[in-house]
Design a protein around this motif. Structure first.
Motif, PDB file in Angstrom:
ATOM      1  N   GLN A  67       0.915  -1.223  -0.096  1.00  0.00           N
ATOM      2  CA  GLN A  67      -0.043   0.138   0.066  1.00  0.00           C
ATOM      3  C   GLN A  67       0.986   1.215  -0.176  1.00  0.00           C
ATOM      4  N   ALA A  70      -1.243   4.102  -4.947  1.00  0.00           N
ATOM      5  CA  ALA A  70      -2.809   3.791  -5.090  1.00  0.00           C
ATOM      6  C   ALA A  70      -3.160   4.069  -6.579  1.00  0.00           C
ATOM      7  N   ALA A 284      -0.217   6.416  -1.649  1.00  0.00           N
ATOM      8  CA  ALA A 284      -1.567   5.927  -1.127  1.00  0.00           C
ATOM      9  C   ALA A 284      -1.657   6.634   0.278  1.00  0.00           C
ATOM     10  N   SER A 285      -2.809   7.116   0.531  1.00  0.00           N
ATOM     11  CA  SER A 285      -2.896   7.863   1.766  1.00  0.00           C
ATOM     12  C   SER A 285      -2.635   7.394   2.938  1.00  0.00           C
ATOM     13  N   ASN A 317      -6.685   7.425  -2.311  1.00  0.00           N
ATOM     14  CA  ASN A 317      -7.480   6.272  -1.691  1.00  0.00           C
ATOM     15  C   ASN A 317      -7.061   5.052  -2.036  1.00  0.00           C
ATOM     16  N   TYR A 318      -6.378   4.157  -1.411  1.00  0.00           N
ATOM     17  CA  TYR A 318      -5.923   2.843  -1.896  1.00  0.00           C
ATOM     18  C   TYR A 318      -7.143   1.859  -2.223  1.00  0.00           C
ATOM     19  N   TYR A 320      -8.956   2.492  -4.660  1.00  0.00           N
ATOM     20  CA  TYR A 320     -10.234   3.062  -5.570  1.00  0.00           C
ATOM     21  C   TYR A 320      -9.574   3.916  -6.617  1.00  0.00           C
ATOM     22  N   ASN A 322      -8.441   7.252  -8.227  1.00  0.00           N
ATOM     23  CA  ASN A 322      -8.049   8.734  -7.946  1.00  0.00           C
ATOM     24  C   ASN A 322      -7.923   9.522  -9.061  1.00  0.00           C
ATOM     25  N   TYR A 330      -3.582  15.467  -5.635  1.00  0.00           N
ATOM     26  CA  TYR A 330      -2.649  14.603  -4.778  1.00  0.00           C
ATOM     27  C   TYR A 330      -1.311  14.968  -4.850  1.00  0.00           C
ATOM     28  N   PRO A 443      -8.507  -3.273   1.162  1.00  0.00           N
ATOM     29  CA  PRO A 443      -9.645  -2.099   0.952  1.00  0.00           C
ATOM     30  C   PRO A 443     -10.910  -2.927   0.955  1.00  0.00           C
TER      31      PRO A 443
END
Length: 493
Positions: A67, A70, A284-285, A317-318, A320, A322, A330, A443
């Protein structure tokens, strides 16, 4: 007989051959009749490092498993759909055919070479021993990656397509001790008083036997620590022996393959993200937020600051998509990570110090866990160019320092190894599976095949059930099912 000289980055397809009943057809005037084994060795090194470095989701999805990144548009791989483009097949093929196949060919050709007229018999024999030992060490490294990726794999019958075109799969728990045995034998062969691979054909250590010794002992540490929960006695003796003999503890001894600044031999991250002008990834966040919470000085190196800012970092958002506005919403992959000549890493000091910290916590005689942990963190910071002042300030935070950070030793080491192994997705995934930290989770959008979990192995290549069906079925049954959730033998927690 005609000679055919290869570039050190020549395609490794030369290990394959064509066949026909026509003698003229088989007498290919362009084939590498007298190619030096060292050329195949250089090819194999690059193939191995490329496979571990590339961000191509057709080949390597381990940055997703940890992770770090993303997706922006194509999110199947971050949701663990790994068969659409045969990702396990490509990983398997690149390690067996391109890396191991070239290493095998290198060894065969080197052993077939004649002694130079002006070289003594002793010097020639010692040089041959060194060259073969170095090849053997990297073959062991490659087999470990295969075992850690799939579990049971072809080993004892692998690489002999003539006699065993359909090899059996060996028990992964049985392969590991054999790798230790092979390493011990190779280490015993290395003699620093004599030459080895020609410097220009050893893309990692330029033929430096003393550094290959450090590498081999470090590899023994890497293999042994994975066995700690299932064969503690062998793990302990192997790590203590390797540590006493000398391992990689300084960045000056890191095992790096430095790419060129020009095509076609630049770092594959540069190729995928810059030369191909792809915008498929953002940090990834979950990872960015962790570094933000620690004011980690590696942030402006790992990521770009949010557009128009100097110290604001935002991840996607990992699992999904973006998407828009992509450029301004980002942070992006850091400029240093995308440099064409950024080295690919096989082993580095940070990784070994984290493992030694773990070994110390397990009661092995390798020094202090706190000392190795601090050395690991500092080695990573230094490697990425963080100033000594900033590195010390970072480590002295209560949330980072070994004596004050919260959690068990597994959590402390696991969290900092996760941060340090950025850009080394496969090794990060190994730390995660062994230590169960950091506390990342699959996720909610993950495909059902993952059973709501982060994969702990790759499924076997899709071709194996049809081509090597009987052996595939036996292996699948032996490991408990060919699933993403089936653990390799050492992952028991």
């Amino acid at each position: 007989m005609k000679k055919f000289f290869l570039s050190i980055f020549a395609v490794s397809a030369l290990v394959t051959s064509c066949a026909s009943e026509d003698d003229i057809y088989n007498d290919d005037s362009l084939k590498a009749y007298e190619a030096s084994g060292e050329y195949f060795f250089a090819n194999a090194q690059k193939e191995l490092v490329d496979q571990l470095t590339t961000p191509s989701v057709n080949l390597n999805v381990f940055r997703y498993f940890s992770q770090y990144w993303a997706a922006t548009t194509y999110r199947a791989e971050s949701r663990y759909d790994l068969t659409t483009r045969n990702i396990p097949d490509n990983h398997w093929d690149n390690l067996y055919a391109e890396a191991l196949g070239n290493f095998k060919k290198a060894k065969e050709n080197i052993l077939a070479e004649s002694k130079p007229a002006l070289m003594s018999e002793t010097e020639w024999n010692k040089k041959q021993q060194n060259r073969v030992a170095i090849i053997e060490i990297l073959m062991v490294y490659t087999y470990q990656v295969l075992v850690d990726s799939f579990g049971d794999v072809p080993y004892s019958q692998s690489l002999d397509i003539v006699n065993t075109p359909l090899p059996k799969y060996d028990d992964d728990a049985a392969i590991y001790p054999q790798l230790i045995t092979r390493l011990n034998a190779a280490i015993a062969q290395l003699d620093t008083s004599y030459g080895s691979i020609t410097p220009s054909q050893d893309l990692v250590y330029a033929g430096d036997v003393s550094k290959w010794k450090l590498f081999a002992n470090s590899l023994k540490v890497k293999i042994a620590i994975n066995m700690a929960d299932v064969n503690n006695s062998l793990a302990k003796s192997s790590i203590e022996q390797a540590y006493a003999a000398g391992v990689i503890e300084s960045n000056t001894n890191n095992a790096l393959l430095t790419y060129n600044t020009f095509a076609p031999n630049y770092n594959l991250i540069h190729e995928e993200l810059v030369q191909s002008n792809r915008n498929d990834f953002v940090p990834a966040s979950v990872f960015v937020d962790k570094l933000n919470s620690l004011s980690d000085p590696r942030r402006p190196i790992y990521f770009t600051p949010l557009n128009g800012t100097t110290n604001t970092f935002v991840g996607g958002n990992y699992g999904y998509q973006n998407l828009l506005p992509y450029n301004d919403s980002y942070s992006h992959i850091g400029d240093k990570i995308k440099e064409p000549n950024l080295p690919g890493v096989l082993i580095d000091a940070a990784e070994i110090h984290f493992i030694l910290a773990e070994a110390a916590e397990r009661g092995y005689s390798v020094g202090s866990a706190a000392t190795h942990y601090e050395s690991a963190v500092m080695a990573s910071l230094t490697f990425w160019g963080v100033s000594n002042t900033d590195a010390i300030a970072y480590y002295n935070q209560a949330a980072v320092s070994y004596g004050t950070a919260t959690g068990t030793w597994k959590e402390k080491i696991g969290n900092q190894a996760w941060i340090a192994m950025y850009n080394r997705g496969f090794e990060s995934w190994t730390f995660f599976r062994r230590l169960d930290f950091p506390g990342i989770v699959a996720p909610a959008s993950a495909y059902p095949v993952a059973d709501g979990k982060i994969p702990v192995r790759l499924t076997y290549p899709s071709t194996e059930p049809n081509i090597n069906g009987s052996n595939y079925q036996s292996a699948s049954s032996a490991i408990g099912g060919d699933k993403l959730t089936t653990k390799v033998f050492w992952d028991i927690n």
